[in-house]
Design a protein around this motif. Sequence first.
Motif, PDB file in Angstrom:
ATOM      1  N   TRP A   7       0.950  -1.139   0.152  1.00 53.17           N
ATOM      2  CA  TRP A   7       0.059  -0.105  -0.166  1.00 53.17           C
ATOM      3  C   TRP A   7       0.818   1.258  -0.103  1.00 53.17           C
ATOM      4  CZ3 TRP A   7      -0.697  -3.913   2.994  1.00 53.17           C
ATOM      5  CH2 TRP A   7      -2.478  -4.782   3.218  1.00 53.17           C
ATOM      6  N   ASN A   8       2.172   1.287  -0.004  1.00 54.39           N
ATOM      7  CA  ASN A   8       3.277   2.442  -0.192  1.00 54.39           C
ATOM      8  C   ASN A   8       2.947   2.943   0.539  1.00 54.39           C
ATOM      9  OD1 ASN A   8       5.153   3.719  -1.672  1.00 54.39           O
ATOM     10  ND2 ASN A   8       3.523   4.753  -2.232  1.00 54.39           N
ATOM     11  N   ARG A   9       2.790   2.429   2.305  1.00 45.88           N
ATOM     12  CA  ARG A   9       2.787   3.392   3.182  1.00 45.88           C
ATOM     13  C   ARG A   9       4.159   3.868   3.860  1.00 45.88           C
ATOM     14  NH1 ARG A   9      -2.284   4.818   3.902  1.00 45.88           N
ATOM     15  NH2 ARG A   9      -3.165   2.932   2.855  1.00 45.88           N
ATOM     16  N   LEU A  10       5.292   3.089   3.615  1.00 50.22           N
ATOM     17  CA  LEU A  10       6.736   3.442   3.611  1.00 50.22           C
ATOM     18  C   LEU A  10       7.376   4.543   2.715  1.00 50.22           C
ATOM     19  CD1 LEU A  10       7.737  -0.108   4.829  1.00 50.22           C
ATOM     20  CD2 LEU A  10       6.764   1.945   6.135  1.00 50.22           C
ATOM     21  N   SER A  11       6.570   5.332   1.671  1.00 52.25           N
ATOM     22  CA  SER A  11       7.044   5.416   0.810  1.00 52.25           C
ATOM     23  C   SER A  11       7.910   6.903   0.804  1.00 52.25           C
ATOM     24  CB  SER A  11       6.164   6.706  -0.002  1.00 52.25           C
ATOM     25  OG  SER A  11       5.204   7.420   0.467  1.00 52.25           O
ATOM     26  N   ASP A  37       2.640   3.037  13.372  1.00 46.17           N
ATOM     27  CA  ASP A  37       1.074   3.010  13.028  1.00 46.17           C
ATOM     28  C   ASP A  37       1.249   3.540  11.349  1.00 46.17           C
ATOM     29  OD1 ASP A  37      -1.419   3.173  13.395  1.00 46.17           O
ATOM     30  OD2 ASP A  37      -1.433   4.918  13.912  1.00 46.17           O
ATOM     31  N   LEU A  38       1.072   2.408  10.796  1.00 51.01           N
ATOM     32  CA  LEU A  38       0.731   2.059   9.681  1.00 51.01           C
ATOM     33  C   LEU A  38      -0.627   1.619   9.454  1.00 51.01           C
ATOM     34  CD1 LEU A  38       4.473   0.884   8.602  1.00 51.01           C
ATOM     35  CD2 LEU A  38       3.290   3.114   8.708  1.00 51.01           C
ATOM     36  N   ARG A  44      -6.535  -5.331   7.352  1.00 51.23           N
ATOM     37  CA  ARG A  44      -4.884  -6.335   8.399  1.00 51.23           C
ATOM     38  C   ARG A  44      -4.091  -5.376   8.357  1.00 51.23           C
ATOM     39  NH1 ARG A  44      -3.679  -9.948   3.504  1.00 51.23           N
ATOM     40  NH2 ARG A  44      -2.256 -10.783   5.758  1.00 51.23           N
ATOM     41  N   ARG A  45      -3.083  -6.204   9.596  1.00 50.51           N
ATOM     42  CA  ARG A  45      -2.627  -5.300  10.062  1.00 50.51           C
ATOM     43  C   ARG A  45      -0.940  -5.936   9.449  1.00 50.51           C
ATOM     44  NH1 ARG A  45      -3.348  -7.532  16.886  1.00 50.51           N
ATOM     45  NH2 ARG A  45      -5.077  -6.804  16.929  1.00 50.51           N
ATOM     46  N   PRO A  46      -0.605  -4.096   9.154  1.00 47.84           N
ATOM     47  CA  PRO A  46       1.167  -4.311   7.457  1.00 47.84           C
ATOM     48  C   PRO A  46       1.532  -5.014   8.593  1.00 47.84           C
ATOM     49  CG  PRO A  46       0.374  -2.011   9.412  1.00 47.84           C
ATOM     50  CD  PRO A  46      -0.732  -2.742   9.601  1.00 47.84           C
ATOM     51  N   LEU A  47       1.823  -5.288   9.590  1.00 43.80           N
ATOM     52  CA  LEU A  47       2.801  -5.698  10.160  1.00 43.80           C
ATOM     53  C   LEU A  47       2.672  -6.950  10.898  1.00 43.80           C
ATOM     54  CD1 LEU A  47       4.666  -3.071  11.813  1.00 43.80           C
ATOM     55  CD2 LEU A  47       5.473  -3.815   9.713  1.00 43.80           C
ATOM     56  N   GLU A  48       1.665  -7.771  10.594  1.00 45.85           N
ATOM     57  CA  GLU A  48       1.658  -8.865  11.127  1.00 45.85           C
ATOM     58  C   GLU A  48       2.364 -10.735  10.746  1.00 45.85           C
ATOM     59  OE1 GLU A  48      -2.807  -9.634   8.859  1.00 45.85           O
ATOM     60  OE2 GLU A  48      -2.817  -9.605  10.824  1.00 45.85           O
ATOM     61  N   ASN A  49       2.453 -10.456   9.651  1.00 50.19           N
ATOM     62  CA  ASN A  49       3.098 -11.161   8.988  1.00 50.19           C
ATOM     63  C   ASN A  49       4.415 -10.943   8.727  1.00 50.19           C
ATOM     64  OD1 ASN A  49       0.875 -12.852   8.579  1.00 50.19           O
ATOM     65  ND2 ASN A  49       0.684 -11.422   6.532  1.00 50.19           N
ATOM     66  N   LEU A  50       4.548 -10.334   9.308  1.00 49.06           N
ATOM     67  CA  LEU A  50       6.206  -9.992   9.340  1.00 49.06           C
ATOM     68  C   LEU A  50       7.558 -10.567   9.699  1.00 49.06           C
ATOM     69  CD1 LEU A  50       7.942  -7.426   8.732  1.00 49.06           C
ATOM     70  CD2 LEU A  50       8.440  -6.829  10.281  1.00 49.06           C
ATOM     71  N   GLN A  51       8.422 -11.451   9.034  1.00 49.70           N
ATOM     72  CA  GLN A  51       8.894 -12.814   9.271  1.00 49.70           C
ATOM     73  C   GLN A  51      10.128 -11.779   9.317  1.00 49.70           C
ATOM     74  OE1 GLN A  51       8.651 -15.530   6.673  1.00 49.70           O
ATOM     75  NE2 GLN A  51       6.509 -15.827   6.513  1.00 49.70           N
ATOM     76  N   TYR A  52      11.107 -10.862   8.333  1.00 52.27           N
ATOM     77  CA  TYR A  52      11.900 -10.242   8.637  1.00 52.27           C
ATOM     78  C   TYR A  52      12.534  -9.085   9.336  1.00 52.27           C
ATOM     79  CZ  TYR A  52      17.514  -9.936   7.850  1.00 52.27           C
ATOM     80  OH  TYR A  52      18.317  -9.455   7.084  1.00 52.27           O
ATOM     81  N   LEU A  53      12.915  -9.021  10.418  1.00 50.54           N
ATOM     82  CA  LEU A  53      13.692  -7.224  10.646  1.00 50.54           C
ATOM     83  C   LEU A  53      14.410  -6.500  11.636  1.00 50.54           C
ATOM     84  CD1 LEU A  53      11.602  -4.487  10.905  1.00 50.54           C
ATOM     85  CD2 LEU A  53      10.890  -5.220  13.610  1.00 50.54           C
TER      86      LEU A  53
END
Length: 319
Positions: A7-11, A37-38, A44-53
């Motif tokens: 969703w280009n939230r990190l532009s 807060d994104l 859906r929560r944009p970070l809920e499937n995050l695997q690598y941070l």
Amino acid sequence: MGLNDSWNRLSSWHGTNCCQWSGIACDNTTGAVLAVDLPNSSGRRPLENLQYLNLSFAGFSGAIPPNLGNLSNLQFLDVSSFSLNVDNLEWVSGLVSLKYLNMYSVDLSKVGGGWIEPLNKLPLLSELHLEFCFLSGFIYYLPSVNFTSLEFLSLQGNSFEANLPNWFVNISSLVSVDIRNSRLTGRIPIGFGELPNLESLMLNYNLKLSASCFQLFSRSWKKIQVLDLSITELHGRLPALLGNMTSLIHFDLHFNHIEGGIPSSIGKLSNLQYIDLSLNNLTGSLPDSIGQLKNLVELRLNNNLLQGSIPSSLETYSV
């Protein structure tokens, strides 16, 4: 793996001032990140499937937010930093998928021995780095040891001022253990020598850590390649069973209280490349079998009480 920004939230996430990034809330006084807060229209929560941070040395400061523990799919987490701290690690137990955790130099001084229990709830954890974290103390009783996947453990540069718990030698999956320069006391658990997968053990520069050479090196040490117990309180004689450690490549026992002779069985260590037995109380002459170490690159025996001549078998080595 990475972060899919559909969703280009990190532009706006560019430059060094993360407080100007979209979705980042900071304290106006300290500049510490307070929230991420994104939101997005999908629900859906944009970070809920995050695997690598990986946030290592990203410039953040202050306390690590415990809501990181909600990332139940996270497999890799690196928050190494000279300016982050943690009051407790209970939030870590929520990272049930975690395989790799690196908190190098994060201030964990308030955690005490409580760092162990939440990490013991992570059955998939295979690599753990808590170097220079101001850790102190251990928990000596665990109802069960759940580190069934832990292979690489590095705790160097801490201030434990305590004995090593015996449950360490119940982690049969361990391949590499590094607890150098961490103010360990008491005796080295001889069970390290029976760990079936252990290839590297570095406990050097723990000045109050002791062991009997005869007891410690009479174990099987099936796969050991790197063994550094220098600058500790090793004492006694080197046993003939030392020759059974045939995978050994790097062997450092300098600055201890080892006495007696060097066993001729040392010639069986055909893979040995580096050996340092300097600054001990070794006596007798060098065994001729030492010339059988065809892969040897460096041999240090200075500051002992050795006698006799250099074996002719060493004449083939270039100086």
